[in-house]
Design a protein around this motif. Structure first.
Motif, PDB file in Angstrom:
ATOM      1  N   GLU A 166      -1.654   6.452  -4.426  1.00 36.29           N
ATOM      2  CA  GLU A 166      -2.260   7.125  -5.568  1.00 36.29           C
ATOM      3  C   GLU A 166      -1.878   6.396  -6.871  1.00 36.29           C
ATOM      4  O   GLU A 166      -2.696   6.276  -7.799  1.00 36.29           O
ATOM      5  CB  GLU A 166      -1.807   8.596  -5.617  1.00 36.29           C
ATOM      6  N   LYS A 170      -4.487   4.367  -9.471  1.00 32.02           N
ATOM      7  CA  LYS A 170      -4.598   4.562 -10.910  1.00 32.02           C
ATOM      8  C   LYS A 170      -4.662   3.215 -11.631  1.00 32.02           C
ATOM      9  O   LYS A 170      -5.300   3.093 -12.694  1.00 32.02           O
ATOM     10  CB  LYS A 170      -3.426   5.369 -11.426  1.00 32.02           C
ATOM     11  N   LYS A 171      -3.990   2.236 -11.042  1.00 32.76           N
ATOM     12  CA  LYS A 171      -4.023   0.875 -11.641  1.00 32.76           C
ATOM     13  C   LYS A 171      -5.214   0.097 -11.118  1.00 32.76           C
ATOM     14  O   LYS A 171      -5.352  -1.096 -11.440  1.00 32.76           O
ATOM     15  CB  LYS A 171      -2.742   0.122 -11.310  1.00 32.76           C
TER      16      LYS A 171
END
Length: 405
Positions: A166, A170-171
């Protein structure tokens, strides 16, 4: 000269010896008289004897005639139909049963380690009855615990993997597809852990069945196993019950009531139970429930009777007699020994005012044993012949025997 004259005239003089013959004449007359008297006495005796013979013969003939007439007379005992002032009592056989009785079987397979209660023992609910050694279940439980630990470790790994992915998502380092796959693996690991927990719980419950406990308070009526016996889980799968447990207070009695009396039996009705071995003792119970239907095969209704047994005098399985009082009926009842069974049907012999027999057909209702109920064919004033002979016919003249004082 005189003698010659007498000789010439034919006259013979009587000598002294001949003159003595005049003295024998009275004697001869006396003898004749005595003979006549003797003859008369003999004739009188013969006449008396003949008269006595005639009298005896006449008396014997009269006695024979009277005896023949006496034997020709039919003496009968009679009774009048009765209207029941109180209800009849119906006696039916029954068998005592424990209010609750059940075979106690094992839920765990293994070998019997020990038993703690034998036949006749009174036990309370939850009391230990026997213990079973279950080495296979113990190993299965150990294996299930290890599998559960593996599932828990896999779940922890899946959780940490999802957390890292997760962050990477996000990156925008990984794709959404990769993250969804890791989340799916986490859900699968969670389900595997739940399945492992359920398996461990099942085996622990099965292992708990190594201790055979009493499901209710009662008496052990049978023990079928001994130490070292192989125990199969469940009697229905080819195994056998370890014990037979029965609750003896209260008891149940099941009776089958004929269709003719089914409408008269109600819940709560009192009954009296007797056992032939317990002379002089009776036990009171009451109708607990009825089946509410007639069995089409037997034409009877099953009735359950509840019977208190606080002192434990009555034993389950015993044969008893159940006396069931019935409500009174307005119909006439007659003794059962007044019935005549003929080809024309059921008859009774009624004696009319002239002492003659009249055979009358009747319709029978309920049978109370010593008496039977008559639905039609009789009135309350009809005098019935008791124990009528098979030769009794219509119009026979009979004499009613007097009742002894």
């Amino acid at each position: 000269m005189t003698d010659q004259r007498h000789a010439a005239l034919g006259i013979h003089p009587i000598s002294a010896d001949e003159d003595g013959g005049h003295d024998n004449l009275p004697r001869r007359r006396q003898i004749v008289r005595s003979t006549r008297i003797a003859v008369l006495v003999v004739l009188a005796l013969l006449a008396i004897g003949a008269a006595r013979t005639v009298y005896v013969r006449v008396a014997n003939a009269r006695a024979l005639e009277a005896g023949t007439a006496e034997r020709a007379t039919q003496y009968v005992k009679t009774a009048l139909p009765q209207t029941a002032g109180s209800g009849q009592t119906l006696a039916l056989p029954g068998t005592l049963q424990g209010f609750t009785q059940s075979p106690i079987s094992a839920r765990a397979s293994g070998y019997l380690k020990r038993w703690t209660r034998d036949i006749g023992s009174r036990v309370e609910k939850g009391e230990l009855l026997a213990e079973i050694e279950t080495p296979e279940i113990d190993q299965q439980l150990s294996q299930a615990v290890a599998a559960r630990q593996q599932a828990a470790a896999a779940l922890e790994l899946a959780k940490s993997t999802v957390a890292r992915w997760e962050g990477l998502r996000k990156k925008d380092v990984v794709s959404q597809q990769d993250l969804d796959e890791r989340r799916g693996a986490l859900a699968q690991a969670s389900a595997n852990l739940a399945a492992a927990d359920a398996n461990v719980q099942r085996l622990r419950q099965t292992e708990g069945f190594k201790r055979v406990l009493a499901p209710f308070a009662g008496v052990i009526t049978r023990r079928n196993v001994d130490v070292g016996d192989l125990i199969d889980a469940g009697a229905g799968n080819g195994g056998r019950a370890l014990f037979q447990l029965a609750q003896t207070d209260p008891l149940r009695v099941y009776i089958n009531v004929p269709q003719a009396y089914a409408q008269l039996v109600k819940e709560g009705q009192p009954v009296v139970i007797t056992q032939s071995e317990l002379r002089g003792q009776s036990f009171k119970g009451q109708v607990a429930r009825t089946s509410g239907a007639i069995d089409s095969t037997t034409r009877m209704m099953q009735v359950e009777v509840a019977l208190p047994n606080k002192e434990g005098v009555l034993l389950p399985g015993a044969y008893v007699q159940v006396s069931l009082p019935l409500t009174p009926s307005r119909a006439l009842s007659i003794p059962a020994n007044a019935l005549l069974f003929r080809a024309e049907g059921t008859r009774v012999a009624v004696v009319d005012a002239e002492g003659k027999v009249r055979l009358r057909g009747i319709s029978i209702g309920r049978n109370y044993g010593d008496t039977v109920e008559v639905i039609d064919g009789l009135s309350g004033s009809d005098r019935l012949v008791l124990n009528p002979s098979d030769s009794l016919a219509e119009g026979d003249l009979v004499t009613v025997a007097k009742e002894p004082a």
